[in-house]
Design a protein around this motif. Structure first.
Motif, short mmCIF file in Angstrom:
data_model
loop_
_atom_site.label_atom_id
_atom_site.label_comp_id
_atom_site.label_asym_id
_atom_site.label_seq_id
_atom_site.Cartn_x
_atom_site.Cartn_y
_atom_site.Cartn_z
N GLY A 166 46.36 37.22 20.93
CA GLY A 166 46.51 36.42 19.72
C GLY A 166 47.93 35.90 19.59
O GLY A 166 48.89 36.58 19.98
N GLU A 167 48.06 34.70 19.05
CA GLU A 167 49.37 34.11 18.82
C GLU A 167 49.34 33.33 17.51
O GLU A 167 48.45 32.51 17.29
N ILE A 168 50.31 33.60 16.67
CA ILE A 168 50.40 32.94 15.37
C ILE A 168 51.79 32.33 15.25
O ILE A 168 52.79 33.04 15.40
N GLY A 169 51.83 31.04 15.00
CA GLY A 169 53.10 30.35 14.82
C GLY A 169 53.37 30.06 13.35
O GLY A 169 52.45 30.03 12.53
N THR A 170 54.62 29.85 13.03
CA THR A 170 54.99 29.60 11.63
C THR A 170 54.64 28.20 11.16
O THR A 170 54.63 27.94 9.96
N ARG A 171 54.30 27.29 12.11
CA ARG A 171 54.09 25.92 11.68
C ARG A 171 52.85 25.26 12.30
O ARG A 171 52.05 24.66 11.59
N ALA A 178 39.40 36.34 23.61
CA ALA A 178 38.89 37.60 24.14
C ALA A 178 38.30 37.31 25.51
O ALA A 178 37.61 36.29 25.70
N SER A 179 38.57 38.18 26.47
CA SER A 179 38.13 37.89 27.84
C SER A 179 37.62 39.15 28.53
O SER A 179 37.94 40.28 28.13
N PHE A 180 36.84 38.91 29.59
CA PHE A 180 36.31 39.99 30.42
C PHE A 180 36.48 39.58 31.88
O PHE A 180 36.17 38.44 32.25
N ARG A 181 36.98 40.49 32.72
CA ARG A 181 37.16 40.25 34.15
C ARG A 181 36.54 41.40 34.93
O ARG A 181 36.55 42.54 34.47
N LEU A 182 36.04 41.08 36.12
CA LEU A 182 35.46 42.11 36.99
C LEU A 182 35.97 41.86 38.41
O LEU A 182 35.33 41.15 39.19
N PRO A 183 37.15 42.42 38.77
CA PRO A 183 37.70 42.18 40.11
C PRO A 183 36.74 42.60 41.21
O PRO A 183 36.14 43.67 41.16
N ARG A 184 36.59 41.71 42.20
CA ARG A 184 35.72 41.94 43.36
C ARG A 184 34.34 42.43 42.92
O ARG A 184 33.86 43.49 43.34
N ALA A 185 33.70 41.63 42.10
CA ALA A 185 32.41 42.01 41.53
C ALA A 185 31.39 42.28 42.63
O ALA A 185 31.19 41.46 43.53
N GLY A 186 30.75 43.43 42.57
CA GLY A 186 29.71 43.78 43.52
C GLY A 186 30.17 43.86 44.96
O GLY A 186 29.36 43.72 45.87
N GLY A 187 31.46 44.08 45.18
CA GLY A 187 31.98 44.14 46.54
C GLY A 187 32.28 42.79 47.15
O GLY A 187 32.63 42.70 48.33
N SER A 188 32.16 41.71 46.38
CA SER A 188 32.43 40.37 46.89
C SER A 188 33.93 40.10 46.89
O SER A 188 34.73 40.91 46.42
N ALA A 189 34.31 38.93 47.38
CA ALA A 189 35.73 38.56 47.44
C ALA A 189 36.16 37.68 46.28
O ALA A 189 37.20 37.03 46.33
N VAL A 190 35.38 37.66 45.20
CA VAL A 190 35.70 36.84 44.04
C VAL A 190 35.74 37.70 42.79
O VAL A 190 35.12 38.77 42.70
N THR A 191 36.49 37.20 41.80
CA THR A 191 36.62 37.87 40.51
C THR A 191 36.12 36.93 39.42
O THR A 191 36.77 35.92 39.12
N PRO A 192 34.97 37.20 38.82
CA PRO A 192 34.49 36.36 37.72
C PRO A 192 35.22 36.70 36.41
O PRO A 192 35.57 37.86 36.16
#
Length: 296
Positions: A166-171, A178-192
């Motif tokens: 979160g970020e709140i500015g004065t002006r 909110a985020s969710f990450r799964l590094p090397r999902a299912g043993g693959s070489a990608v991170t969704p």
């Protein structure tokens, strides 16, 4: 040359000679048949003190055992010391890409001693903390802002990551996500990655318009090269324009859907070739009995 300088020079020469002899030893035995009989996994971490003042052992790993078994399977398939070394280095790098370990130490040990063609691997793993919090204050263009974030890692034991920012500015700015990450999902070489967000930008002072954006973004990142990613963003944009806004800005005023496809490519060179990496330390010089300990 003083005695201290001579002693230091001698120590440097001894270290260089030892390094060459260790590498020479490894080069002589690396093509010998060698199978991994067992992989011992040892959790490590800072010492904790019990209620009676005794030192407690490290907590068990939160990462599920089947994930470790999956990433270490290639080590069991190796048939020579060189193949064991290369497979173990690959597995260590993959475990690092899960982003759940602060430190990984791997050791190839000549055990049991009565079987010269068999070795044992020991992995010492130190997991990251489950929760992490951060924050800060910034100033830019006469506006002050406060930013905070909270991250939870490996809650389900599958290297999952949950984050709130979160970020709140004065002006002019108010941003939440909110985020969710799964590094090397299912043993693959990608991170969704999945991210929901809300962004508010107020430019009434300078440009007589305000913009609010709410939406979701989906992204796939390469685990081996984080600079390569493909993402899709879909959201609802609401824009209002004041009387001093330009015609181009007033033409964009209103509520409508916004979609964007983003692709990022960053080719990184200069990576090390595991086949050319020699062990950092070798213990034991009994060539006839093939006794060795190799640290990765």
């Amino acid at each position: 040359m003083t005695a201290a300088e001579e002693q230091q020079q001698q120590q440097q020469q001894d270290t260089a000679t030892k390094g060459q002899s260790l590498q020479s030893l490894y080069l002589q035995v690396r093509d010998k048949p060698c199978k991994v009989a067992d992989i011992r996994i040892e959790p490590v971490g800072p010492d904790t003190v019990g209620p009676n003042g005794e030192t407690l052992p490290p907590r068990p790993l939160r990462l599920k055992e089947e994930i470790l078994d999956r990433e270490l399977e290639r080590v069991y398939q190796a048939e020579t010391l060189k193949e064991v070394h290369e497979a173990l280095e690959t597995s260590v790098e993959v475990l690092r890409q899960l982003e759940v370990f602060d430190d990984i130490t791997a050791l190839i040990d000549a055990q049991p001693m009565n079987e010269p063609d068999v070795c044992t691997v020991q992995l010492m793993l130190q997991e990251v903390g489950r929760y992490r919090f951060g924050g800060g204050t910034y100033t830019q263009g006469g506006e002050y802002s406060v930013e905070g974030n909270a991250i939870a890692r490996n809650i389900w034991g599958i290297a999952d990551q949950w984050a709130i920012t979160g970020e709140i500015g004065t002006r002019s700015s108010k941003n939440f996500a909110a985020s969710f990450r799964l590094p090397r999902a299912g043993g693959s070489a990608v991170t969704p990655e999945v991210r929901v967000y809300q962004a508010f930008n107020n430019q009434q002072l300078h440009s007589s318009w305000t913009e609010a954006m709410r939406g979701i973004s989906l992204r796939v990142v390469s685990a081996e090269n984080p600079g390569m990613s493909l993402g899709y963003e879909y959201g609802w944009r609401s824009m209002s324009a004041g009387g001093r806004a330009s015609k181009a800005v007033r033409a964009q005023a209103g509520d409508y859907l916004k979609a964007a496809l983003r692709c990022s490519c960053n080719f990184m060179g200069g990576g090390r070739n595991p086949a050319e990496v020699l062990p950092t330390e070798v213990r034991g010089k009994n060539m006839q009995n093939s006794t060795y300990q190799i640290y990765i």
